[in-house]
Design a protein around this motif. Structure first.
Motif, mmCIF file in Angstrom:
data_model
loop_
_atom_site.group_PDB
_atom_site.id
_atom_site.type_symbol
_atom_site.label_atom_id
_atom_site.label_comp_id
_atom_site.label_asym_id
_atom_site.label_seq_id
_atom_site.Cartn_x
_atom_site.Cartn_y
_atom_site.Cartn_z
ATOM 1 N N THR A 129 -15.381 -61.062 -20.276
ATOM 2 C CA THR A 129 -16.309 -62.111 -20.715
ATOM 3 C C THR A 129 -16.132 -63.384 -19.891
ATOM 4 O OG1 THR A 129 -16.304 -61.254 -22.980
ATOM 5 C CG2 THR A 129 -17.010 -63.538 -22.678
ATOM 6 N N ALA A 130 -14.889 -63.771 -19.643
ATOM 7 C CA ALA A 130 -14.628 -64.982 -18.855
ATOM 8 C C ALA A 130 -15.170 -64.856 -17.437
ATOM 9 C CB ALA A 130 -13.125 -65.272 -18.829
ATOM 10 N N LEU A 131 -15.003 -63.684 -16.817
ATOM 11 C CA LEU A 131 -15.498 -63.485 -15.456
ATOM 12 C C LEU A 131 -17.030 -63.446 -15.410
ATOM 13 C CD1 LEU A 131 -12.951 -60.915 -13.998
ATOM 14 C CD2 LEU A 131 -13.423 -63.209 -13.125
ATOM 15 N N VAL A 132 -17.641 -62.790 -16.397
ATOM 16 C CA VAL A 132 -19.105 -62.768 -16.455
ATOM 17 C C VAL A 132 -19.645 -64.186 -16.632
ATOM 18 C CG1 VAL A 132 -21.082 -62.016 -17.845
ATOM 19 C CG2 VAL A 132 -19.257 -60.392 -17.295
ATOM 20 N N VAL A 235 -14.004 -70.561 -23.455
ATOM 21 C CA VAL A 235 -15.212 -70.053 -24.123
ATOM 22 C C VAL A 235 -15.061 -68.571 -24.450
ATOM 23 C CG1 VAL A 235 -17.674 -69.579 -23.827
ATOM 24 C CG2 VAL A 235 -16.738 -71.770 -23.075
ATOM 25 N N ALA A 236 -14.484 -67.807 -23.512
ATOM 26 C CA ALA A 236 -14.284 -66.373 -23.750
ATOM 27 C C ALA A 236 -13.350 -66.143 -24.938
ATOM 28 C CB ALA A 236 -13.718 -65.703 -22.504
ATOM 29 N N ALA A 237 -12.293 -66.942 -25.048
ATOM 30 C CA ALA A 237 -11.364 -66.805 -26.175
ATOM 31 C C ALA A 237 -12.064 -67.121 -27.495
ATOM 32 C CB ALA A 237 -10.164 -67.728 -25.968
ATOM 33 N N ILE A 238 -12.889 -68.166 -27.499
ATOM 34 C CA ILE A 238 -13.620 -68.534 -28.717
ATOM 35 C C ILE A 238 -14.603 -67.424 -29.104
ATOM 36 C CG2 ILE A 238 -15.258 -70.185 -29.694
ATOM 37 C CD1 ILE A 238 -13.970 -72.311 -27.856
ATOM 38 N N ALA A 239 -15.256 -66.813 -28.110
ATOM 39 C CA ALA A 239 -16.203 -65.737 -28.389
ATOM 40 C C ALA A 239 -15.494 -64.515 -28.985
ATOM 41 C CB ALA A 239 -16.942 -65.345 -27.114
ATOM 42 N N VAL A 240 -14.336 -64.173 -28.431
ATOM 43 C CA VAL A 240 -13.582 -63.030 -28.950
ATOM 44 C C VAL A 240 -13.086 -63.308 -30.370
ATOM 45 C CG1 VAL A 240 -11.466 -61.667 -28.646
ATOM 46 C CG2 VAL A 240 -12.928 -62.165 -26.677
ATOM 47 N N ARG A 241 -12.640 -64.535 -30.606
ATOM 48 C CA ARG A 241 -12.209 -64.896 -31.962
ATOM 49 C C ARG A 241 -13.387 -64.881 -32.940
ATOM 50 N NH1 ARG A 241 -7.278 -67.757 -32.606
ATOM 51 N NH2 ARG A 241 -8.231 -69.115 -34.171
#
Length: 262
Positions: A129-132, A235-241
């Motif tokens: 997600t972070a790379l995308v 942002v990727a961490a927040i999305a996964v959470r």
């Protein structure tokens, strides 16, 4: 007199708070939110915010701050162009080539695949997600800002994208700092945590330095690129959470709706 024997306390579980919702996280009001929809909304908001912020910084550097910060950028690029050496030419050549698009995608795919094999799906989703997010924000920003490359002899051919921001630095930050964060989530081994954290910092710094040294980016392009990479990880961490919270709420709702057998 009886002696009380205290049982040793169990070892704490590996740190997972970065990607998992807190055990006591409230899910009220999220019961009807699908996990994928929740993560997608978070991603979309993060994408919009990062794009606006990056465009704002880019236009500041190319217009409002061009005569001040831009001059400092030029002096730094000219200094490194005058002080190039064979050793640093080789080191920076490797650091730059290692973070072209293909090696980054291959490395990320291998890491994500290994995580999936170990059933670490949240960690794999976090990195992907972070790379995308990094590439999808980077492309419109670099074409809209259209900052010229440094006016010094360049040691590499340059792609069609402009100088702002440094995509190589952002990708290196996302990949290696992301791996360090995943290791922190998955193990209690302090030496391994420290080693991967240092590796992430060194790799991101070396790639950023190499891009300036070789005349491919201004220093501010690299600084913003590193911060941009960290923001993508956040942002990727927040999305996964968010996915985890919605999934937990859905599981609780399904359990509550399951008919009880007398």
């Amino acid at each position: 007199m009886a002696t009380t024997t205290h049982a040793p306390s169990p070892n704490p579980a590996p740190t997972t708070s970065l990607l998992e919702p807190a055990p006591d996280a409230k899910t009220t009001g999220r019961a009807e939110t699908h996990p994928i929809r929740s993560a997608a909304v978070t991603f979309a908001i993060g994408y919009a915010v990062l794009t606006v912020v990056m465009l704002g910084i880019g236009f500041l550097l190319t217009h409002t701050l061009a005569s001040t910060v831009g001059r400092w950028d030029e002096h730094v690029n000219e200094y490194f162009a005058r002080h190039r050496t064979g050793t640093w030419n080789d080191i920076t050549k490797f650091a730059t080539a290692a973070f072209n698009t293909t090696p980054v995608i291959v490395t990320a795919a291998i890491v994500a695949g290994l995580l999936a094999l170990r059933h670490r799906f949240r960690e794999a989703a976090f990195l992907v997600t972070a790379l995308v997010l990094e590439i999808t924000v980077f492309l419109p920003v670099t074409f809209a800002v259209a900052r010229d490359r440094p006016a010094v002899p360049r040691m590499n051919s340059t792609p069609a994208t402009s100088s702002f921001p440094s995509g190589h630095t952002a990708a290196a930050t996302v990949l290696f700092v992301g791996i360090a964060l995943i290791v922190t989530c998955c193990t209690r081994n302090r030496i391994l945590r420290l080693a991967t954290s240092l590796l992430g910092a060194v790799v991101a710094t070396l790639v950023g330095f190499g891009r300036v040294y070789r005349g491919l980016h201004h220093p501010t392009d690299v600084i913003v690129g590193a911060l941009f990479g960290l923001a993508c990880l956040a942002v990727a961490a927040i999305a996964v959470r968010a996915y985890g919270r919605a999934s937990a709420a859905k599981g609780s709702r399904d359990l509550a709706n399951t008919p009880k057998v007398n």
